[in-house]
Write an enzyme that holds these catalytic residues in place. Structure first.
Site, PDB file in Angstrom:
ATOM      1  N   THR A  58       0.844  -1.200   0.000  1.00  7.35           N
ATOM      2  CA  THR A  58       0.000   0.000   0.000  1.00  7.35           C
ATOM      3  C   THR A  58       0.873   1.241   0.000  1.00  7.35           C
ATOM      4  O   THR A  58       1.734   1.410   0.860  1.00  7.35           O
ATOM      5  CB  THR A  58      -0.926   0.034   1.236  1.00  7.35           C
ATOM      6  OG1 THR A  58      -0.123  -0.058   2.415  1.00  7.35           O
ATOM      7  CG2 THR A  58      -1.942  -1.084   1.185  1.00  7.35           C
TER       8      THR A  58
ATOM      9  N   GLU B 109      -3.895   4.583   2.694  1.00 12.88           N
ATOM     10  CA  GLU B 109      -2.912   3.732   2.013  1.00 12.88           C
ATOM     11  C   GLU B 109      -3.595   3.180   0.777  1.00 12.88           C
ATOM     12  O   GLU B 109      -4.712   2.672   0.858  1.00 12.88           O
ATOM     13  CB  GLU B 109      -2.505   2.566   2.899  1.00 12.88           C
ATOM     14  CG  GLU B 109      -2.024   2.974   4.267  1.00 12.88           C
ATOM     15  CD  GLU B 109      -1.650   1.759   5.105  1.00 12.88           C
ATOM     16  OE1 GLU B 109      -1.297   0.714   4.533  1.00 12.88           O
ATOM     17  OE2 GLU B 109      -1.740   1.859   6.331  1.00 12.88           O
TER      18      GLU B 109
END
Ligand code: ADP
Ligand code: MG
Length: 192
Positions: free
Chosen positions: A56, A120
């Site tokens: 992420t 993220e």
């Protein structure tokens, strides 16, 4: 996300997981979506996204201001684009610089006592290399699910796979798919 949904009763994680829909949200993005985010990718908390098969990319706090209209922690979907360039040099291959579908996890940052949300972004594309420091743009188009409490790593991995499938199916609707060619993105010389 409708604001009344956030007032719903606490969700029982297991019953929620067992009944997840394949497609979420209205036929076209509704306020506060679309939300536009941009910033340079920075290092995250090293929580092992890559180990879960789900790296992420983190944006800095100051890039999160446009998300302030959204208060629900959870998973969102949309499109993202990473610049091929870092420090004026094109480093990444052409396909890495295209606009790709993404899923975004929005969480509260404990250091700021819920005032700041941190995001993220997992981009659904197989990048050849890391892109820390590269400019990234994202358009958030809808909400998938709340944050859940996981008792097992397997359950978490399974839900991430479901999130990706739900995001792709939800983005395939015409009113969402058009954002892939939004002028917010850099579309010069980039084949979709
Ligand atoms: P961190 O804790 O530093 O965020 P992660 O394990 O989550 O570490 O890995 C994130 C990094 O992996 C990103 O900053 C990016 O450079 C790289 N990366 C490679 N492929 C992807 C992808 N498909 N989506 C997001 N990030 C990716
Ligand atoms: Mg990360």
């Amino acid at each position: 996300m409708a604001s009344d949904e956030s007032a719903a009763a606490p969700i029982s994680t297991e019953s929620f997981r067992a009944n997840r829909p394949d497609i979420v949200g209205p036929e076209s993005p509704q306020k506060p979506f679309p939300i536009h985010l941009s910033g340079a990718v920075q290092h995250g908390f090293g929580r092992g996204g890559k180990d879960l098969g789900c790296p992420t990319a983190n944006l800095p706090d100051e890039s999160m201001t446009p998300m302030s209209s959204v208060t629900e922690a959870g998973v969102y979907y949309g499109y993202a684009q990473v610049s091929r360039e870092k420090n004026g040099q094109a480093i990444l291959p052409e396909e890495d610089g295209r606009v790709h579908p993404m899923v975004m996890s929005l969480g509260t940052n404990p250091f700021y006592k819920n005032k700041n949300m941190s995001a993220e972004i997992h981009i659904m594309h197989d990048f050849k290399a890391d892109f820390y420091g590269h400019p990234m743009k994202a358009i958030v188009l809808g909400y998938i699910r709340p944050q859940l409490d996981y008792t097992s790593r397997e359950a978490l991995i399974e839900d991430i796979e479901t999130d990706k499938r739900v995001a792709l199916r939800s983005l395939a609707r015409p009113a969402y798919a058009t954002y892939r060619a939004d002028r917010f993105f850099d579309l010069n010389n980039i084949a979709l």
